[in-house]
Design a protein around this motif. Sequence first.
Motif, short mmCIF file in Angstrom:
data_model
loop_
_atom_site.label_atom_id
_atom_site.label_comp_id
_atom_site.label_asym_id
_atom_site.label_seq_id
_atom_site.Cartn_x
_atom_site.Cartn_y
_atom_site.Cartn_z
N THR A 31 0.11 -10.02 -4.91
CA THR A 31 1.61 -9.41 -5.03
C THR A 31 1.42 -8.20 -6.00
OG1 THR A 31 2.90 -11.63 -4.78
CG2 THR A 31 3.96 -9.54 -5.78
N GLN A 32 0.49 -8.47 -7.06
CA GLN A 32 0.40 -7.26 -7.88
C GLN A 32 -0.20 -6.09 -7.14
OE1 GLN A 32 -2.02 -8.71 -11.26
NE2 GLN A 32 -0.65 -10.22 -11.92
N ASP A 33 -1.39 -6.44 -6.56
CA ASP A 33 -1.83 -5.34 -5.45
C ASP A 33 -1.22 -4.63 -4.59
OD1 ASP A 33 -4.45 -5.65 -6.86
OD2 ASP A 33 -5.31 -6.81 -5.38
N PHE A 34 -0.20 -5.28 -4.09
CA PHE A 34 0.89 -4.51 -3.12
C PHE A 34 1.98 -3.69 -3.81
CE2 PHE A 34 -0.73 -7.61 0.07
CZ PHE A 34 -0.98 -6.88 1.06
N ASN A 35 2.27 -4.36 -4.95
CA ASN A 35 3.37 -3.73 -5.77
C ASN A 35 2.70 -2.50 -6.38
OD1 ASN A 35 5.09 -5.65 -5.26
ND2 ASN A 35 5.06 -6.59 -7.22
N MET A 36 1.39 -2.51 -6.83
CA MET A 36 0.92 -1.00 -7.32
C MET A 36 0.41 -0.22 -6.03
SD MET A 36 -3.12 -0.70 -9.11
CE MET A 36 -2.75 -2.29 -10.12
N ALA A 37 0.37 -0.53 -4.90
CA ALA A 37 -0.02 0.21 -3.70
C ALA A 37 1.40 1.01 -3.44
CB ALA A 37 -0.20 -0.46 -2.65
N ALA A 38 2.61 0.32 -3.67
CA ALA A 38 4.09 0.76 -3.18
C ALA A 38 4.27 1.68 -4.68
CB ALA A 38 5.07 -0.38 -3.39
N GLU A 39 3.61 1.57 -5.54
CA GLU A 39 4.01 2.48 -6.97
C GLU A 39 3.27 3.82 -6.68
OE1 GLU A 39 3.53 2.34 -11.64
OE2 GLU A 39 3.60 0.39 -10.58
N ILE A 40 1.85 3.74 -6.22
CA ILE A 40 1.15 4.88 -6.29
C ILE A 40 1.50 5.83 -4.96
CG2 ILE A 40 -0.52 4.06 -7.83
CD1 ILE A 40 -2.31 3.88 -5.34
N ASP A 41 1.79 5.08 -4.08
CA ASP A 41 1.90 5.62 -2.65
C ASP A 41 3.16 5.32 -1.90
OD1 ASP A 41 1.57 7.33 -0.50
OD2 ASP A 41 0.03 6.37 0.27
N PRO A 42 4.56 5.49 -2.62
CA PRO A 42 5.88 4.90 -2.18
C PRO A 42 6.05 5.42 -0.64
CG PRO A 42 6.10 6.71 -3.41
CD PRO A 42 4.74 6.33 -3.70
N MET A 43 5.66 6.52 -0.12
CA MET A 43 5.76 6.68 1.46
C MET A 43 4.65 6.34 2.64
SD MET A 43 8.57 8.45 1.00
CE MET A 43 8.92 9.03 2.44
N ASN A 44 3.95 5.42 1.84
CA ASN A 44 2.79 4.95 2.74
C ASN A 44 3.42 3.54 3.48
OD1 ASN A 44 0.55 3.31 3.81
ND2 ASN A 44 -0.75 4.23 2.35
N SER A 45 3.70 3.77 4.83
CA SER A 45 4.29 2.50 5.50
C SER A 45 3.47 1.56 5.68
CB SER A 45 4.66 3.28 7.05
OG SER A 45 3.45 3.53 7.76
N ASP A 46 2.09 1.60 5.55
CA ASP A 46 1.14 0.22 5.63
C ASP A 46 1.62 -0.69 4.37
OD1 ASP A 46 0.12 1.52 7.87
OD2 ASP A 46 -1.77 2.17 6.66
N VAL A 47 1.99 -0.03 3.26
CA VAL A 47 2.18 -0.81 2.33
C VAL A 47 3.10 -1.85 2.51
CG1 VAL A 47 2.89 -1.05 -0.25
CG2 VAL A 47 1.39 0.89 0.66
N TYR A 48 4.31 -1.33 3.25
CA TYR A 48 5.52 -2.32 3.32
C TYR A 48 5.42 -3.12 4.53
CZ TYR A 48 7.18 1.39 0.44
OH TYR A 48 7.37 2.26 -0.45
N HIS A 49 4.59 -2.60 5.52
CA HIS A 49 4.10 -3.40 6.67
C HIS A 49 3.35 -4.61 6.24
CE1 HIS A 49 1.45 -4.11 10.22
NE2 HIS A 49 2.31 -5.05 10.43
N HIS A 50 2.20 -4.54 5.52
CA HIS A 50 1.49 -5.55 4.84
C HIS A 50 2.20 -6.37 3.81
CE1 HIS A 50 -2.22 -4.77 7.53
NE2 HIS A 50 -1.67 -3.55 7.31
#
Length: 560
Positions: free
Chosen positions: A389-408
């Motif tokens: 969860t920490q990794d996914f939340n960090m990914a959303a924070e640094i690249d909020p327009m990245n659709s892959d983050v939300y998909h995975h």
Amino acid sequence: MAASKPVEAAMAAAAAPASGNGVGSSGGTAAPGSGAGTLPRWHVALAIGAPLLLGAGAMYLWSRRRRRREAGGRGDASGLKRNSERKTPEGRASPALGSGPDGSGDSLEMSSLDRAQAAKNKGNKYFKAGKYEQAIQCYTEAISLCPTEKNADLSTFYQNRAAAFEQLQKWKEVAQDCTKAVELNPKYVKALFRRAKAHEKLDNKKECLEDVTAVCILEGFQNEQSMLLADKVLKLLGKENAKEKYKNREPLMPSPQFIKSYFSSFTDDIISQPMLKGEKSDEDKDKEGEALEVKENSGYLKAKQYMEEENYDKIISECSKEIDAQGKYMAEALLLRATFYLLIGSANAAKPDLDKVISLKEANVKLRANALIKRGTMCMQQQQPMLSTQDFNMAAEIDPMNSDVYHHRGQLKILLDLVEEAVADFDACIRLRPKFALAQAQKCFALYRQAYTANNSSQVQAAMKGFEEVIKKFPRCAEGYALYAQALTDQQQFGKADEMYDKCIDLEPDNATTYVHKGLLQLQWKQDLDKGLELISKAIEIDNKCDFAYETMGTIEVQR
């Protein structure tokens, strides 16, 4: 698995007429589409060792949870007992003096039993006060005072002492006292379950499974704790069985179809994009249909070329050349190499590469986000949900327009049973990529789970209709058919589910996971062991790195 003594005792009790407390009853919450009062097939499988669907797949687990919640509103008589406590000591009030069968009683015997009961009652008070050492002393005194022919009382004293040992995490002593209690009372559910938990802590998985199997039978499969422990230990035994059987297999590259399917689940992944024009030589641009040669002497660009040629075995070595030379594309090479380490099942080799990419502040943000997604997925596979969860939340924070983050991350939320959050993530992905078929299919599956868990029949039907719309809109999306098939299986529409798996196989004939699901369907639907094993063996033949296939095969062998 040969029947053990506790299982034999439980089977005898199950065959006996139902008693007032439900022991031996075959009734239970009817699964959707099944006859009311019919024992679900997996319960029968656990009782007699038949290789049916116990502990296989997330769909099975969460659908059972829904039935559990559904039963909770009707009371324990008609559904699963929710979190039935087994922690407290037990016993009856001390008998009155002179209360023997003839009214006079044996004063010496009753005096000994009275003193034993008094010691037990004193122990119970210490137990409730959290003074477990003193409680153990009292229960030990009760055991020493109790007449040896008083089996029921003695078994209670041993079980109570085991409960106190459990609070001190003295698992060997717990198992020993529970064994004494079960010898005195072979159908003593509390003692059997406590011994099962002690065996789990002592890593005696087979003994744990034997005890918890007996408990499930004696309780008529109505207790949540027992069933979850049975699930857990059976899965662990299946994994161990698989690892032992296939421990010497070499880490090989999965099938090209699997690799392409894996990369298709990313839309913002730089390393999976086709080579740019500037990365090819002018001469290559004129050689249509011939193998491309990269413009620069770069291991990473050669690895990309091999990807386009589906020559996957050479990718790791070419990426290593780029990394050793600290070349221009070192971050990309680290990520690509880590990705292929993951694909061949070498998570330990992948993690350092992913860590380096994530720490490279100057690297492209999409590279770092992709590395976080892959590390987060790896953590989830290693049963580390908090790190994931920490990794996914960090990914959303640094690249909020990245659709892959939300998909995975949506997929992660489904595994964590956070269905509403999963739907929100899939919605975010679809807003960024409206034509991304995978996200559409997985959102539909999340909505179905949400409706099924809430036991909302109208929403379930709406979700099933949603699946039809998804596969109509995206007829080439194999995932849509596979997820629809899982929902149909849950609804016990087995024939239609089988058709959906066939369509999935037509689109992706090398997808090993689909063959495993289809094999499990044969076991659940037709109890066809030979056909089920044939399909799972086919999955291993297609992809000998398919852990799902090995673990399922191992689980079936444990049950057999």
